[in-house]
Design a protein around this motif. Sequence first.
Motif: not given
Length: 325
Positions: A2-3, A5-6, A35, A37-39, A42, A49
């Motif tokens: 997720t890092r 993606i962030a 978390q 949205c990132l979850g 992922s 994405q």
Amino acid sequence: MTRHIAERYIRFAQLEAAGQSPIYERLALHVARSQNCLGFLSTLPADRQQPNLLFAAVRHVAGNISCPEAFDRVIRDRAEEVATVMRRRTTQTNEPGRCAVLLTLLAQITGPITLIEVGASAGLCLLPDVYGYDWGDHKLPPPPEFEGRAPILQCNTSPGTPRPMAHPDIIWRAGLDLNPLDVSRDADVAWLEQLVWPEHQLRLDRLRSAVSVAQCCPPRLVAGDLTQDLPALIAEAPPNATVVVFHTAVLTYVADQQRRDAFARNMLESDAIWISNEGPRVFPQFAARAGQYREDMFLLMQNGQPLTWTGPHGQQIAWLSATQA
Ligand SMILES: C[S@@+](CC[C@H](N)C(=O)[O-])C[C@H]1O[C@@H](n2cnc3c(N)ncnc32)[C@H](O)[C@@H]1O
């Protein structure tokens, strides 16, 4: 996981949305911290994405949202609906405004022209001879039969920009796309509209005018991959015309640099005139010749020769001086 993606959403906020869309800038920075949205992101394949895809999908499902908390609620409560759109659709933004930069080259080519666009989306950039143009100190109205219907594409230009005096003489045209969109289908038109950033009312208006013109004279679009299916399309072009192959905002989707470079080699070895309007990272070997590097602009090239930096939506031309080009 997720890092990454962030980081992508932060890059999008800082490099693409800043100064262009306060709403998407705010939402992208929010996604990078959320978390929830990132979850959610992922769970999707890496090529699904993208910020533009997520934001358009949320608009498709829940309408315009500008508040981060409301955005988060949609991702939490309607995740499956948003994910379905993101799996089924791709970012196919069709920006007719890009014709204002393309025309500076097309108008200089000796016609008649057969025009082929790879990565054509709904084919709106295949109609440069139908639109009107306003380059500030120079204007070109639409042909009389499209007066009052065709959009007038506005573009700021720098000194040295060529001034097209007439529309190009295009006798045949066709587009190639992995997934051609159809301007006669309401769902495809709605998706094109949802891809336009929320504050960009002028872009939305001109998209609607361009769609209404295209509905009357839709360019022929063929499903296919630009890395494989272009020669067959070129072979269909009638003889005794100059073949021009162009693309804008497309080669970035060919993720493998070797495949992009092979496409460029094929274009340079072909008899066609090749016009490329892409971000400078797409063909770094050519971008290096443009002098100063502009991360926020596209680079317009003819046969691998950089000629001007252009606004990504066709809103600006910064023509390279003779020493740079
Ligand atoms: C961002 S849109 C740009 C559309 C249009 N060129 C414009 O500037 O308005 C990118 C388009 O390229 C298409 N595309 C991406 N990779 C492709 C490929 N390998 N072959 C053909 N089309 C592709 C996508 O389906 C999409 O419609």
